[in-house]
Design a protein around this motif. Structure first.
Motif, PDB file in Angstrom:
ATOM      1  N   PHE A  15       0.859  -1.181   0.122  1.00  0.00           N
ATOM      2  CA  PHE A  15       0.028  -0.019  -0.052  1.00  0.00           C
ATOM      3  C   PHE A  15       0.791   1.173   0.036  1.00  0.00           C
ATOM      4  O   PHE A  15       0.576   2.151  -0.737  1.00  0.00           O
ATOM      5  N   SER A  16       1.824   1.221   0.699  1.00  0.00           N
ATOM      6  CA  SER A  16       2.869   2.421   1.018  1.00  0.00           C
ATOM      7  C   SER A  16       3.555   2.730  -0.457  1.00  0.00           C
ATOM      8  O   SER A  16       3.649   3.679  -0.713  1.00  0.00           O
ATOM      9  N   LEU A  17       4.091   1.392  -0.815  1.00  0.00           N
ATOM     10  CA  LEU A  17       4.714   1.549  -2.180  1.00  0.00           C
ATOM     11  C   LEU A  17       3.633   2.244  -3.264  1.00  0.00           C
ATOM     12  O   LEU A  17       4.296   2.705  -4.285  1.00  0.00           O
ATOM     13  N   PHE A  20       3.232   5.936  -2.904  1.00  0.00           N
ATOM     14  CA  PHE A  20       4.483   6.465  -3.232  1.00  0.00           C
ATOM     15  C   PHE A  20       4.716   6.582  -4.484  1.00  0.00           C
ATOM     16  O   PHE A  20       5.096   7.824  -5.026  1.00  0.00           O
ATOM     17  N   ILE A  21       4.383   5.415  -5.388  1.00  0.00           N
ATOM     18  CA  ILE A  21       4.565   5.483  -6.793  1.00  0.00           C
ATOM     19  C   ILE A  21       3.576   6.592  -7.433  1.00  0.00           C
ATOM     20  O   ILE A  21       3.776   7.394  -8.498  1.00  0.00           O
ATOM     21  N   TRP A  26       2.601  11.667  -9.979  1.00  0.00           N
ATOM     22  CA  TRP A  26       1.612  13.059 -10.094  1.00  0.00           C
ATOM     23  C   TRP A  26       2.554  14.264  -9.935  1.00  0.00           C
ATOM     24  O   TRP A  26       2.116  15.241 -10.579  1.00  0.00           O
ATOM     25  N   VAL A  27       3.405  14.253  -9.032  1.00  0.00           N
ATOM     26  CA  VAL A  27       4.070  15.450  -8.797  1.00  0.00           C
ATOM     27  C   VAL A  27       5.497  15.704  -9.840  1.00  0.00           C
ATOM     28  O   VAL A  27       5.589  16.654 -10.179  1.00  0.00           O
ATOM     29  N   ILE A  28       5.968  14.556 -10.036  1.00  0.00           N
ATOM     30  CA  ILE A  28       7.144  14.670 -10.685  1.00  0.00           C
ATOM     31  C   ILE A  28       7.184  14.586 -12.268  1.00  0.00           C
ATOM     32  O   ILE A  28       7.415  15.430 -13.124  1.00  0.00           O
TER      33      ILE A  28
END
Length: 83
Positions: A15-17, A20-21, A26-28
């Motif tokens: 879930f955390s991975l 993070f992905i 989304w941002v980069i």
């Protein structure tokens, strides 16, 4: 019990991975994709990329402060009972 702990740990890691992905893309990467591309339909507007983590951080710090205050008050009351 050990197998259940491993399953929960594996789920939380996955879930955390995933988050993070998703957030990294989304941002980069998303700002460099054309705005009329279909991939933009899967993401919130860019303003939320800052607002969501800020609100999550404020909520986490608020909960942490309330917990520490509660523990401090409880230990103070316990000390008064002992004396």
């Amino acid at each position: 019990m050990e197998l259940a702990d491993k399953a929960v740990g594996c789920f939380l890691s996955a879930f955390s991975l995933t988050i993070f992905i998703y957030y990294t893309f989304w941002v980069i990467i998303l700002p460099f994709v054309e705005s009329d591309h279909f991939i933009h339909g899967y993401f919130l507007p860019q303003e939320f990329a800052i607002l969501i983590p800020v609100f999550a951080g404020v909520a986490l710090l608020s909960i942490l402060c309330v917990f520490v205050g509660y523990v401090m008050l409880k230990s103070k009351a316990k000390k008064k009972k002992q004396t």
